[in-house]
Design a protein around this motif. Structure first.
Motif, PDB file in Angstrom:
ATOM      1  N   VAL A 177      -4.562  -1.599  11.675  1.00  8.41           N
ATOM      2  CA  VAL A 177      -3.143  -2.256  11.589  1.00  8.41           C
ATOM      3  C   VAL A 177      -2.744  -3.113  10.571  1.00  8.41           C
ATOM      4  CG1 VAL A 177      -1.595  -3.702  13.075  1.00  8.41           C
ATOM      5  CG2 VAL A 177      -3.136  -1.968  14.331  1.00  8.41           C
ATOM      6  N   GLN A 178      -3.587  -3.823  10.034  1.00  5.48           N
ATOM      7  CA  GLN A 178      -3.198  -4.608   8.904  1.00  5.48           C
ATOM      8  C   GLN A 178      -2.896  -3.864   7.524  1.00  5.48           C
ATOM      9  OE1 GLN A 178      -6.045  -7.802   8.447  1.00  5.48           O
ATOM     10  NE2 GLN A 178      -5.807  -8.491  10.484  1.00  5.48           N
TER      11      GLN A 178
ATOM     12  N   GLN B 146       0.977  -1.623   3.808  1.00  7.15           N
ATOM     13  CA  GLN B 146       1.344  -0.301   3.264  1.00  7.15           C
ATOM     14  C   GLN B 146       2.713  -0.241   3.317  1.00  7.15           C
ATOM     15  OE1 GLN B 146      -1.364   2.331   4.756  1.00  7.15           O
ATOM     16  NE2 GLN B 146      -2.349   2.936   3.142  1.00  7.15           N
ATOM     17  N   LEU B 147       3.269  -0.473   4.610  1.00  6.93           N
ATOM     18  CA  LEU B 147       4.678  -0.612   4.894  1.00  6.93           C
ATOM     19  C   LEU B 147       5.489  -1.666   3.989  1.00  6.93           C
ATOM     20  CD1 LEU B 147       5.366  -0.002   8.649  1.00  6.93           C
ATOM     21  CD2 LEU B 147       6.344   1.267   6.942  1.00  6.93           C
ATOM     22  N   HIS B 148       5.118  -2.917   4.055  1.00  8.31           N
ATOM     23  CA  HIS B 148       5.416  -4.021   3.340  1.00  8.31           C
ATOM     24  C   HIS B 148       5.692  -3.612   1.805  1.00  8.31           C
ATOM     25  CE1 HIS B 148       5.666  -7.547   0.665  1.00  8.31           C
ATOM     26  NE2 HIS B 148       6.553  -8.094   1.737  1.00  8.31           N
ATOM     27  N   ASP B 149       4.665  -2.836   1.098  1.00  8.22           N
ATOM     28  CA  ASP B 149       4.529  -2.869  -0.425  1.00  8.22           C
ATOM     29  C   ASP B 149       5.589  -1.523  -0.504  1.00  8.22           C
ATOM     30  OD1 ASP B 149       2.519  -4.826  -0.567  1.00  8.22           O
ATOM     31  OD2 ASP B 149       0.865  -3.286  -0.803  1.00  8.22           O
ATOM     32  N   TYR B 150       5.669  -0.607   0.363  1.00  6.15           N
ATOM     33  CA  TYR B 150       6.533   0.277   0.068  1.00  6.15           C
ATOM     34  C   TYR B 150       8.097   0.019   0.136  1.00  6.15           C
ATOM     35  CZ  TYR B 150       9.252   4.826   0.773  1.00  6.15           C
ATOM     36  OH  TYR B 150      10.354   5.709   0.291  1.00  6.15           O
ATOM     37  N   LEU B 151       8.260  -0.587   1.205  1.00  5.90           N
ATOM     38  CA  LEU B 151       9.630  -1.090   1.186  1.00  5.90           C
ATOM     39  C   LEU B 151      10.183  -1.997   0.073  1.00  5.90           C
ATOM     40  CD1 LEU B 151       9.930  -1.927   5.039  1.00  5.90           C
ATOM     41  CD2 LEU B 151      10.954  -0.040   3.913  1.00  5.90           C
TER      42      LEU B 151
ATOM     43  N   ARG C 109       5.239   9.882   5.783  1.00 12.84           N
ATOM     44  CA  ARG C 109       4.271   8.608   5.343  1.00 12.84           C
ATOM     45  C   ARG C 109       4.863   7.475   6.356  1.00 12.84           C
ATOM     46  NH1 ARG C 109       5.336   7.201  -0.524  1.00 12.84           N
ATOM     47  NH2 ARG C 109       3.657   5.803  -0.246  1.00 12.84           N
ATOM     48  N   PHE C 110       6.148   7.498   6.648  1.00 18.13           N
ATOM     49  CA  PHE C 110       6.525   6.261   7.340  1.00 18.13           C
ATOM     50  C   PHE C 110       6.099   6.706   8.936  1.00 18.13           C
ATOM     51  CE2 PHE C 110       8.956   4.637   4.305  1.00 18.13           C
ATOM     52  CZ  PHE C 110       9.603   3.431   4.809  1.00 18.13           C
TER      53      PHE C 110
END
Length: 409
Positions: free
Chosen positions: A188-189, A194-199, A163-164
């Motif tokens: 891109v947004q 998605q990256l922010h929410d996952y982290l 996913r990453f």
């Protein structure tokens, strides 16, 4: 010096993406401090080695893009605030505080302890590649190697590694897919969100189930004495994840391509593997993955090479141009794995790459194993058919690197 603004359209073309060094050479000689105009933002490019090194340590060129003027909005876009408020975009003392919190994890002795695991990851990837006699080295080796290493260092579960890779590749390859600017921005947004929410979710999980990993250590710094805010925690995790694999992946691809285009140098490394540490430095100087250092903003009027850079201007230090400056390097456009001497491929000053020891080790082990285990390694397509990152990308790298090699030994 007469100021002549260069439109970005004259610089960032397909031919520029394939070989930017003639353009950098022209600017270095004719306009070493060059104003560049683009639709998103105007900037000044610094291309000579001594100027570049001075600019990288000039306190008047701030890395804090979140102050007055909100320069980050012009550079990174509306979703950047949550992911880019970190040590890369800050000045001392904030930068000092943030960097200190993570520097222990990248101390040389700790990185040395990772050597067996990095070698294991490299061998595992090559075990899958070797029997086929051909592969895309970017997709099957250069990208997954640093991604696995940095995810394990941070404590990202193995099940989420793919996913990453997916999210970061959307950001990395922005502009390489034919779609409208609106669709591109939306893609891109979405990946950034998605990256922010996952982290953010991973941080919460690590709070209840901490491990022997860097995210857990950062959470401890955040929770125990408040040295790290929640926003800084998530943003720092994003920086380490993205910076920890993006530039290394691009460097591995660029380095292998350079060796394949200079078979005499590749043969020399096969004959004299002790030259490999030196070769890694030369390959980084020769064609680095980060052509222009992350942006700075002038907090007052500054002058370089007789060119006035007004207060509030965005400044880009062109590392790849500086690393080909004939004032510093003899015959700089020649690849020579025996060359010695400092370069700016890892930056300079307080923002010198924090992960330099890790990047060097991944390159040493990865390139060494490729040379050893893929005899007869060669390009599977003509070099001018290779697909690269878009001309306006902040990174220099390949979208793919198809190769062939001899199976059996």
């Amino acid at each position: 010096m007469t100021e002549h603004t260069v439109p970005a359209s004259e610089l960032y073309t397909e031919s520029f993406a394939a070989d930017p060094y003639p353009v950098w050479a022209r600017l270095r000689e004719q306009a070493p401090v060059c104003p560049v105009s683009s639709p998103r933002f105007d900037s000044y490019l610094i291309t000579r080695f001594d100027d570049a090194r001075d600019a990288l340590t000039d306190p008047r060129l701030s890395k804090d893009l979140y102050g007055p003027g909100e320069h980050y909005l012009r550079i990174f876009g509306p979703n950047s605030a949550e992911l880019n408020k970190n040590m890369l975009n800050s000045d001392p003392p904030e930068h000092t505080r943030l960097r200190h919190l993570v520097s222990q994890a990248f101390a040389p002795r700790r990185i040395e302890a990772l050597r067996p695991r990095i070698a294991e990851v490299v061998d595992g990837l090559l075990d899958k590649i070797v029997p086929s006699g051909e592969c895309d080295l970017m997709r099957e080796f250069a990208i997954p190697l640093p991604m696995v290493v940095i995810c394990e260092l941070l404590g990202v579960p193995e099940i989420d590694h793919d996913r990453f890779i997916g999210w970061t590749q959307v950001i990395r390859t922005s502009g390489s897919i034919k779609r409208s600017p609106e669709e591109e921005r939306a893609a891109v947004q979405q990946a950034q969100l998605q990256l922010h929410d996952y982290l953010a979710d991973l941080v919460q999980r690590k709070r209840t189930e901490p491990g022997d990993d860097l995210i857990s250590a950062l959470i401890d710094a955040c929770d125990q004495d408040g040295r790290l805010s929640e926003r800084e925690l998530v943003s720092t995790t994003f920086l380490l994840l993205f910076a920890g694999h993006q530039t290394t992946a691009d460097f591995l691809g660029n380095a292998v391509l350079a060796l394949l285009c200079h078979p005499g140098q590749l043969d020399l490394l096969r004959e004299r593997p002790e030259l490999l540490p030196n070769a890694v430095e030369e390959l980084l100087r020769y064609d680095g993955p980060l052509p222009v250092a992350s942006p700075r903003v002038a907090t007052e009027d500054v002058e370089y090479d007789g060119m006035r850079i007004p207060r509030g201007s965005i400044v880009g230090v062109v590392l790849n141009a500086a690393n080909h400056d004939p004032r510093r390097f003899d015959d700089p456009d020649r690849l020579d794995v025996r060359r010695t001497g400092p370069h700016l491929g890892f930056g300079y000053g307080v923002h010198h790459c924090l992960g330099v020891s890790l990047a060097r080790m991944e390159a040493l082990i990865g390139i060494g194993a490729l040379i050893d285990r893929l005899p007869g390694l060669r390009l599977a397509v003509p070099v001018d058919e290779l697909r690269r990152l878009p001309p306006a990308s902040p990174f220099r790298g390949l979208l793919e690197l198809p190769v062939r090699f001899t199976t059996g030994r």
